[in-house]
Design a protein around this motif. Structure first.
Motif, mmCIF file in Angstrom:
data_model
loop_
_atom_site.group_PDB
_atom_site.id
_atom_site.type_symbol
_atom_site.label_atom_id
_atom_site.label_comp_id
_atom_site.label_asym_id
_atom_site.label_seq_id
_atom_site.Cartn_x
_atom_site.Cartn_y
_atom_site.Cartn_z
ATOM 1 N N MET A 1 -6.619 -3.088 11.139
ATOM 2 C CA MET A 1 -6.092 -1.549 10.734
ATOM 3 C C MET A 1 -5.632 -1.160 12.025
ATOM 4 N N MET A 2 -4.712 -0.416 11.845
ATOM 5 C CA MET A 2 -3.902 0.102 12.899
ATOM 6 C C MET A 2 -3.715 1.736 12.599
ATOM 7 N N ILE A 25 5.102 0.872 11.689
ATOM 8 C CA ILE A 25 4.940 -0.687 11.690
ATOM 9 C C ILE A 25 6.216 -1.463 11.486
ATOM 10 N N PRO A 31 3.872 -6.834 5.895
ATOM 11 C CA PRO A 31 4.184 -7.888 4.684
ATOM 12 C C PRO A 31 5.147 -7.617 3.565
ATOM 13 N N THR A 32 5.044 -6.392 3.441
ATOM 14 C CA THR A 32 6.306 -6.167 2.270
ATOM 15 C C THR A 32 7.281 -5.020 2.445
ATOM 16 N N PHE A 33 6.658 -3.792 3.178
ATOM 17 C CA PHE A 33 7.761 -2.590 3.335
ATOM 18 C C PHE A 33 7.300 -1.933 4.515
ATOM 19 N N MET A 35 7.174 2.010 6.497
ATOM 20 C CA MET A 35 7.022 3.409 6.338
ATOM 21 C C MET A 35 7.622 3.915 7.582
ATOM 22 N N GLU A 54 15.927 0.089 -2.292
ATOM 23 C CA GLU A 54 15.647 1.311 -2.600
ATOM 24 C C GLU A 54 14.726 2.202 -1.490
ATOM 25 N N GLU A 56 11.703 5.207 -1.112
ATOM 26 C CA GLU A 56 10.818 6.084 -1.512
ATOM 27 C C GLU A 56 10.474 6.955 -0.341
ATOM 28 N N PHE A 80 8.931 14.552 -3.910
ATOM 29 C CA PHE A 80 9.144 12.903 -3.851
ATOM 30 C C PHE A 80 10.637 12.620 -4.289
ATOM 31 N N THR B 32 9.939 -2.977 -5.594
ATOM 32 C CA THR B 32 9.222 -3.558 -4.396
ATOM 33 C C THR B 32 7.787 -2.898 -4.316
ATOM 34 N N PHE B 33 7.519 -1.555 -4.302
ATOM 35 C CA PHE B 33 6.208 -1.084 -3.712
ATOM 36 C C PHE B 33 6.092 0.136 -4.347
ATOM 37 N N VAL B 34 4.872 0.926 -4.442
ATOM 38 C CA VAL B 34 4.624 2.240 -5.276
ATOM 39 C C VAL B 34 4.172 3.212 -4.307
ATOM 40 N N MET B 35 4.429 4.346 -4.338
ATOM 41 C CA MET B 35 4.142 5.162 -3.689
ATOM 42 C C MET B 35 3.256 6.316 -4.353
ATOM 43 N N GLU B 54 -1.780 -4.851 1.223
ATOM 44 C CA GLU B 54 -1.844 -3.854 2.418
ATOM 45 C C GLU B 54 -1.704 -2.450 1.577
ATOM 46 N N HIS B 55 -2.066 -1.521 2.772
ATOM 47 C CA HIS B 55 -1.821 0.021 2.367
ATOM 48 C C HIS B 55 -1.054 0.383 3.512
ATOM 49 N N GLU B 56 -0.215 1.347 3.319
ATOM 50 C CA GLU B 56 0.635 2.188 4.340
ATOM 51 C C GLU B 56 0.336 3.524 4.024
ATOM 52 N N VAL B 57 -0.397 4.263 5.050
ATOM 53 C CA VAL B 57 -0.848 5.616 4.634
ATOM 54 C C VAL B 57 -0.292 6.704 5.658
ATOM 55 N N TYR B 82 -2.573 1.730 9.020
ATOM 56 C CA TYR B 82 -2.204 0.804 8.285
ATOM 57 C C TYR B 82 -3.343 -0.285 8.008
ATOM 58 N N VAL B 83 -3.625 -0.491 6.663
ATOM 59 C CA VAL B 83 -4.784 -1.425 6.230
ATOM 60 C C VAL B 83 -4.148 -2.701 5.992
ATOM 61 N N SER B 84 -4.593 -3.750 6.817
ATOM 62 C CA SER B 84 -4.064 -5.187 6.347
ATOM 63 C C SER B 84 -4.673 -5.436 5.197
ATOM 64 N N ILE B 102 -0.705 10.059 1.485
ATOM 65 C CA ILE B 102 0.339 9.257 0.873
ATOM 66 C C ILE B 102 -0.274 7.848 1.122
ATOM 67 N N VAL B 104 1.064 3.777 0.250
ATOM 68 C CA VAL B 104 1.951 3.038 -0.406
ATOM 69 C C VAL B 104 1.375 1.740 -0.478
ATOM 70 N N VAL B 105 1.788 0.975 -1.725
ATOM 71 C CA VAL B 105 1.133 -0.573 -1.997
ATOM 72 C C VAL B 105 2.244 -1.369 -2.391
ATOM 73 N N PRO B 106 2.274 -2.499 -2.176
ATOM 74 C CA PRO B 106 3.159 -3.423 -2.865
ATOM 75 C C PRO B 106 3.023 -3.256 -4.628
#
Lengths: 111, 111
Positions: A1-2, A25, A31-33, A35, A54, A56, A80, B32-35, B54-57, B82-84, B102, B104-106
Motif C-alpha cells: 500500500m502507498m 503512481i 498494473p493497469t492505469f 491516476m 480514454e 475518466e 464526472f 480499461t478501468f472503471v471509476m 489493484e485500487h487507486e483511490v 494505492y492498494v496493490s 474515488i 478506480v479498478v481495472p
C-alpha cells in the motif's frame, strides 16, 4: 500500500506553470492505469487534442468548461467526464481561482 | 463524451445503506478501468478483504482510517491511496459526517 497527500507530490509544471500535473503512481508501478491530478490556474486550458486512449475524469474543485466536437459543457465539483478514445477534448478553467480534476488513463496514456 | 454529476447517478446501497456506491461508467462501456465514488456514513466501514486487482483511490471529503496488514493510517481530502493486487485493506469512516472517495479498478474488478 502507498499513501500520499497531493501536497507531498512535486507537481510537473506544464504550459509555463499554468497547468500543474501530479502523478500519484508511475506507469512502471501501476498494473493497469494511472491516476493523475491536474490543477489549472485561472483562464488556463489544456490543448484541444485527441489520442487513442480514454480519460475518466472527476472534478475536485473550481469550474471548468469542457470542449468537444459537439460543443461545450460547464462542470464543477462532483462532475464526472468520460472522454472516449480518439475523441477531441479540451478543459478550460473558467473559475476565478484554480480548478482541479482527477484524470485516469490506461498506463500507455501516461507520457 | 459523457458528462454526469454524481447527484445524477442513482447510488447502489451496500451494507444496509451504510455505504453508497456510484458507478460512473459501466464495465461494459469502459475500455480499461472503471471509476466509482464510494460514500460511507459516519462509523461505516468496508470489509477487510483482498482481491487480485489493484485500487487507486482519491479522498474527496471527510476523514477515513485505512487499515492494512501493517497498521492504520488516517486520510483526508487530497490523499491518494494505492492498494496493490491481493493486499488486505479496509476503509473506516472516522468523520462525524459522510466520507467519500474515488476508487478506480481495472474493469474485471467491477462486480
Amino acid at each position: 500500500m502507498m499513501i500520499k497527500h497531493m501536497n507531498e507530490i512535486e507537481p510537473q509544471e506544464l504550459l509555463n506553470g499554468e497547468v500543474l500535473k501530479r502523478v500519484f503512481i508511475s506507469k512502471d508501478e501501476a498494473p493497469t492505469f494511472v491516476m493523475r491530478l491536474f490543477t489549472l490556474q485561472s483562464n488556463a486550458s489544456t490543448p484541444l487534442h485527441s489520442h487513442p486512449w480514454e480519460h475518466e475524469v472527476f472534478v475536485v474543485e473550481g469550474r471548468l468548461k469542457v470542449v468537444c466536437d459537439n460543443g461545450e459543457t460547464i462542470v464543477e465539483k462532483g462532475h464526472f467526464v468520460y472522454v472516449s478514445p480518439n475523441e477531441l477534448h479540451q478543459f478550460v478553467n473558467v473559475f476565478e481561482g484554480p480548478s482541479s480534476f482527477i484524470c485516469v488513463v490506461p498506463k500507455e496514456g501516461e507520457v
